[in-house]
Design an enzyme around this catalytic site. Structure first.
Site, PDB file in Angstrom:
ATOM      1  N   PRO A  10      -2.093  24.797   9.367  1.00  0.00           N
ATOM      2  CG  PRO A  10      -1.125  26.629   8.781  1.00  0.00           C
ATOM      3  CD  PRO A  10      -2.581  26.072   9.200  1.00  0.00           C
ATOM      4  NE  ARG A  18       5.386  23.691  14.022  1.00  0.00           N
ATOM      5  CZ  ARG A  18       4.255  24.500  14.088  1.00  0.00           C
ATOM      6  NH1 ARG A  18       2.983  23.976  14.187  1.00  0.00           N
ATOM      7  NH2 ARG A  18       4.289  25.799  13.857  1.00  0.00           N
ATOM      8  CG  HIS A  80       0.588  34.951  13.629  1.00  0.00           C
ATOM      9  ND1 HIS A  80       0.104  34.984  14.864  1.00  0.00           N
ATOM     10  CD2 HIS A  80       1.069  33.676  13.460  1.00  0.00           C
ATOM     11  CE1 HIS A  80       0.364  34.107  15.684  1.00  0.00           C
ATOM     12  NE2 HIS A  80       0.945  33.196  15.200  1.00  0.00           N
ATOM     13  CG  ASP A  87     -13.427  38.511   5.738  1.00  0.00           C
ATOM     14  OD1 ASP A  87     -13.403  39.164   6.827  1.00  0.00           O
ATOM     15  OD2 ASP A  87     -13.055  38.929   4.724  1.00  0.00           O
ATOM     16  CB  SER A 102       3.310  28.096  21.948  1.00  0.00           C
ATOM     17  OG  SER A 102       2.923  28.912  20.731  1.00  0.00           O
ATOM     18  NE  ARG A 111       6.032  31.943  16.530  1.00  0.00           N
ATOM     19  CZ  ARG A 111       5.919  31.128  15.540  1.00  0.00           C
ATOM     20  NH1 ARG A 111       4.988  30.688  14.917  1.00  0.00           N
ATOM     21  NH2 ARG A 111       7.099  30.743  15.038  1.00  0.00           N
TER      22      ARG A 111
END
Ligand code: DQA
Length: 143
Positions: A10, A18, A80, A87, A102, A111
């Site tokens: 995402p 961004r 996170h 799974d 990052s 994070r």
């Protein structure tokens, strides 16, 4: 020829727009072109997939079982907290490398936790777009 998959989760489709101070100003498709040039130069076939939907990412992770030799995964914020993605990785007996552009450990505390690291071969974090190339180099050694 060995075949790998690079999955971005995402908001990684928003890279370039961004938070450029964190993720740089290059778009994901342009980063993918650079990765493709590298993988071609070393004789690896590489596919790319991006989705903002947890279930779609899980389905793609499952496809690694039959279609790929290994996978590089930037699960974005799902890293996170998504036990479902963890799974899914555990369900597929192929090497996964966790990647972050990052340095997640120099950022907010939430994070610092990854629920997927333990089921990945290793983690590369903090090198911007080069995190992906470093991950390909790591994967090359084990597939
Ligand atoms: C990220 C780091 C995550 O914490 C964040 O939610 C992302 C991107 C990275 O590439 O640095 O979406 O995975």
């Amino acid at each position: 020829m060995k075949k790998i998959l690079i999955i971005n989760g995402p908001n990684l489709d928003m890279v370039g727009i961004r938070e450029p101070g964190v993720y740089g100003s290059q778009t994901l498709s342009s980063i993918n072109c650079e990765i493709k040039s590298y993988t071609e130069s070393v004789g690896i076939d590489c596919d790319f997939y991006q989705s903002n939907c947890e279930g779609a990412i899980i389905d793609k992770i499952h496809s690694v079982l039959n279609d790929y030799d290994g996978c590089i995964l930037n699960a974005g914020a799902y890293t996170h907290y998504s036990y479902a993605i963890r799974d899914a990785i555990s369900s597929v007996n192929k090497p996964f490398i966790e990647v972050h552009m990052s340095n997640v450990h120099s950022r907010e505390e939430f994070r610092h936790v990854s629920v997927i690291s333990a089921v990945c071969k290793g983690v590369i974090s903090g090198f911007g777009k080069n995190s992906y190339i470093l991950a390909v180099k790591a994967l090359e050694e084990i597939i």
